[in-house]
Write a protein that holds these residues in place. Sequence first.
Motif, PDB file in Angstrom:
ATOM      1  N   LEU A  94       0.812  -1.252   0.111  1.00  0.00           N
ATOM      2  CA  LEU A  94      -0.044   0.118  -0.026  1.00  0.00           C
ATOM      3  C   LEU A  94       0.887   1.219   0.024  1.00  0.00           C
ATOM      4  CD1 LEU A  94      -3.108  -0.499   2.471  1.00  0.00           C
ATOM      5  CD2 LEU A  94      -3.157   0.483  -0.014  1.00  0.00           C
TER       6      LEU A  94
ATOM      7  N   THR B 231       0.611   3.905  -2.947  1.00  0.00           N
ATOM      8  CA  THR B 231      -0.053   5.418  -2.575  1.00  0.00           C
ATOM      9  C   THR B 231       1.260   6.153  -2.576  1.00  0.00           C
ATOM     10  OG1 THR B 231       0.261   4.898  -0.057  1.00  0.00           O
ATOM     11  CG2 THR B 231      -1.888   4.408  -1.599  1.00  0.00           C
TER      12      THR B 231
ATOM     13  N   VAL C  96      -0.133   5.926   3.409  1.00  0.00           N
ATOM     14  CA  VAL C  96      -0.939   5.189   4.563  1.00  0.00           C
ATOM     15  C   VAL C  96      -0.491   6.139   5.810  1.00  0.00           C
ATOM     16  CG1 VAL C  96      -0.948   3.233   5.854  1.00  0.00           C
ATOM     17  CG2 VAL C  96      -0.334   3.181   3.375  1.00  0.00           C
TER      18      VAL C  96
ATOM     19  N   GLU D 157      -5.740   3.111   7.045  1.00  0.00           N
ATOM     20  CA  GLU D 157      -6.611   4.217   6.398  1.00  0.00           C
ATOM     21  C   GLU D 157      -5.347   5.173   5.582  1.00  0.00           C
ATOM     22  OE1 GLU D 157      -9.630   6.533   8.221  1.00  0.00           O
ATOM     23  OE2 GLU D 157      -8.201   8.144   8.465  1.00  0.00           O
ATOM     24  N   VAL D 158      -5.801   5.447   4.407  1.00  0.00           N
ATOM     25  CA  VAL D 158      -5.019   6.102   3.399  1.00  0.00           C
ATOM     26  C   VAL D 158      -5.664   7.452   3.259  1.00  0.00           C
ATOM     27  CG1 VAL D 158      -3.827   6.156   1.199  1.00  0.00           C
ATOM     28  CG2 VAL D 158      -4.420   4.009   2.189  1.00  0.00           C
TER      29      VAL D 158
ATOM     30  N   LEU E 123      -6.718   1.204  -2.835  1.00  0.00           N
ATOM     31  CA  LEU E 123      -6.930   0.291  -1.634  1.00  0.00           C
ATOM     32  C   LEU E 123      -7.565  -0.951  -1.877  1.00  0.00           C
ATOM     33  CD1 LEU E 123      -6.570  -0.263   1.522  1.00  0.00           C
ATOM     34  CD2 LEU E 123      -8.717   1.281   1.773  1.00  0.00           C
ATOM     35  N   GLU E 124      -8.849  -0.750  -2.835  1.00  0.00           N
ATOM     36  CA  GLU E 124      -9.475  -2.049  -3.120  1.00  0.00           C
ATOM     37  C   GLU E 124      -8.593  -2.815  -4.113  1.00  0.00           C
ATOM     38  OE1 GLU E 124     -14.218  -0.960  -3.650  1.00  0.00           O
ATOM     39  OE2 GLU E 124     -12.998   0.024  -5.067  1.00  0.00           O
TER      40      GLU E 124
ATOM     41  N   THR F   6      -5.486  -3.155  -4.320  1.00  0.00           N
ATOM     42  CA  THR F   6      -4.290  -3.813  -3.639  1.00  0.00           C
ATOM     43  C   THR F   6      -4.878  -5.085  -2.544  1.00  0.00           C
ATOM     44  OG1 THR F   6      -3.268  -1.554  -3.395  1.00  0.00           O
ATOM     45  CG2 THR F   6      -2.581  -3.524  -1.835  1.00  0.00           C
TER      46      THR F   6
ATOM     47  N   ILE G 122     -14.452  -2.174   3.091  1.00  0.00           N
ATOM     48  CA  ILE G 122     -14.077  -0.743   2.795  1.00  0.00           C
ATOM     49  C   ILE G 122     -15.289  -0.042   3.389  1.00  0.00           C
ATOM     50  CG2 ILE G 122     -13.470   0.840   1.137  1.00  0.00           C
ATOM     51  CD1 ILE G 122     -11.888  -1.066   0.412  1.00  0.00           C
TER      52      ILE G 122
END
Lengths: 470, 470
Positions: free
Chosen positions: B235, B239, B243, B279-280, B302-303, B305, B320
């Motif tokens: 993640l 990103t 994170v 949480e991102v 996120l989904e 990953t 989620i």
Amino acid sequence: MSLIADLKDAIGADHVLTGADLARFRTDWTSHYTADPVAVARPGTTAEVAACLRIAARHGMPVVPVSGLTGLVGGAMTTGGLMISVERMNRIREIRPEARIAIVEAGVVLDRLHEGAEAAGLYFPLWFGARGSAMIGGVLSTNAGGSNVLRYGSTRALCLGLEVVLADGRVLNLMSELHKDNSGYDLKQLFIGAEGTLGIITAAVMKLVPRPRAHATATLAARSLPDALALLNRLQEATGGQVEAFEFMPDTYMRRLVEARPDIGEPFTPRHAVNILVEVGATAPRDSTPDETGALPVVSLLEETLAGMMDEGMVLDAQIARTEAQRRTMWQRRELAAEITFARKPAIDTDIAMPLDRVAEFLDRIHARLPDLDPGAETLTVAHLGDGNLHFTVFPARQDDTIADEVFEAVEDVVQDLGGSFSAEHGVGLSKLNSMRRRKSPVALDVMRAIKSALDPEGRMNPGKVIPSA
Amino acid sequence: MSLIADLKDAIGADHVLTGADLARFRTDWTSHYTADPVAVARPGTTAEVAACLRIAARHGMPVVPVSGLTGLVGGAMTTGGLMISVERMNRIREIRPEARIAIVEAGVVLDRLHEGAEAAGLYFPLWFGARGSAMIGGVLSTNAGGSNVLRYGSTRALCLGLEVVLADGRVLNLMSELHKDNSGYDLKQLFIGAEGTLGIITAAVMKLVPRPRAHATATLAARSLPDALALLNRLQEATGGQVEAFEFMPDTYMRRLVEARPDIGEPFTPRHAVNILVEVGATAPRDSTPDETGALPVVSLLEETLAGMMDEGMVLDAQIARTEAQRRTMWQRRELAAEITFARKPAIDTDIAMPLDRVAEFLDRIHARLPDLDPGAETLTVAHLGDGNLHFTVFPARQDDTIADEVFEAVEDVVQDLGGSFSAEHGVGLSKLNSMRRRKSPVALDVMRAIKSALDPEGRMNPGKVIPSA
């Protein structure tokens, strides 16, 4: 036994330099300062550093730690003291990519750490001109900055753990790898930036960061400094804070650059007043993977931001680096700063910091004041604008004994008024003792002196540096 | 005159509490520690804090700084000393959005700063359960951590400048707004995390950061802790390091949670062993602007990953958050940790840190060792896994005088072996003095004592805290 004999006994005769062997330690990169040590000891281990310090304590000998000799403030110079060079302690003890750390000795040259991190698929983000000679010990002792502080912080922000030998030879082991540790005072903070006045740093745990997979690099001309700052803010917003460098080179800088190095060439004709080198580092694959047209998303973000500001008249011209060679040329223009500054003598150079939005005001005010001091003076500015850190140099026409101090006073008056500092990233050493005396609060100086006497009661660690006498 | 009369004279009779008015200062959030101060002085300005400290010095009176009383280590407790509460110094002096700073007094409640930053379109990223009561003075004095350290660092990393009143009443003004400042020792570092043993923090310049425009929040079950760490790394890569939180709640935590708060409910049925709240935070518009299907790009990242790791069997289940209410429920499960831990007594609670990849080993080893000490003991773990910071609690079955110390020793043995710390984010106070004595190197303790005597020669500042007696 004599000091020298004791040292030879402790670390080997080959590693205690005297006489002609001292030649390369007699000055530093600036060649402005000179040193005349009684000897240079070159211990190979932490235990040997400790032995040298115990011997120096026994002989009541002042000690000056030395690493890459690339400092700009005379911090490693001594007359009559013992230099302890960490140059033989040059091992990268360990790089652990999964923990993103490097465990290094104080004599590791910065570029060796860059290479080590790169080989592990990571990046050590401290970056400045002297990286081919500067060593980690000096980098930590001066809390060195450079061009990537904007994104990654100064050296302090990159250090997780430290090993220090104290004045009496005791080893203080603070080699933590932890990101959270509140077990008492955070002692490592004391030694970072202390320029060897509290002990000798022998090893450190340094953070590594993900290696940018792609860079977007541009040189641009902004209409004004406020417009340049607007660009910085928009780019930070667009990229989620991935701007790595934001460097300011005014027209006077460009003129001197082409005079010194006509081969490199200027970015824009005609010359503009406010030139910026900007670089964005893309660590996420989606920013660094070419899209269907072959364009890198991170480059497109930079282009779009610049194009929008050109439409608004805030950016006057811009070049994007399309190849690594073009990127290198852009950086070369910036990194020749030291060479350009020190090529002409006498030069009165400063390393000042202020809130970002006061830089334009500083330049206006100092240029208004300077003619009163020296109508023939010329100036040179180059800046880590993203950190509010200027290297402002005055080449005086007056050639008397007081001009340098008058210029420093004038600069410091404006800097203090703007909430700034007379020392941003190079440290204090010898060169800014007067500024410390004049500008630092007496309470702060008293606290520094109290800490200094607590850790070095005999005042033998790099004496006469950083803290002015009371 | 008496101490009390002097204090009333200096700051007004209404602001010197004694007798029954001391009730709310007689314990802290834990209710484990008790205090019996001679008085509580409530100065309203820095000058009044200085006056109180001069008076205390004259009377040879120990002084304990107090702010929100949400500490977990007894750091603000005293028997017979003078408490100086900063609660009246509760002004946000200034928020300057363009400079991304807030200038705050020590008595500002953390949530007030969150609100002030939000009103300015920014974010103050220090976030933990007690944010509705904890004050900036205590937050700085304990170098508080919390759930967002992974991205933004502990309090130390968020502080640019500090104002401190020293033991003798002198004011040390270090209220810099600069991002680079190497003008001598970085004195503010000494006072951050010193728990009031070196002086009283009265004001600070704190960094603000861009406010995330959108969050992607999920609760998921991982196959194992190593698989959870693999998710964190993927993640962070996807990103670009956005994170913000990565919290671990094992099955035993979930069981206690539903026992205590059946209304909130568990995320998964059947219950899984390794539950993670992730949480991102998306600060760039392109991450937080819905695409043509209405999906937020940061949520899609996120989904994707999580979906990839479910295919590989490393993630077993995931939810989620689709609404702010769902996100709040996920956070509520995590933030009830303190309530769950302290609801059952006796509880032996720890605040330990270790390299991230050693957490699984720690849990295996301590659970193997615990039955030898107390076969009936139960445990509870909740962790800022992204920082390697565990709150590991033992509920002993043995009810004797030595079990707590035996458990602490056992935990510390394993932690030390793994290169960790017995104190991650809560500080030392009274509760970890034994650990300091047992686990900290004698050289480090000596250096702390030397600094303490240099700044507080009479030993009156929060005596008996942080540093064990020699």
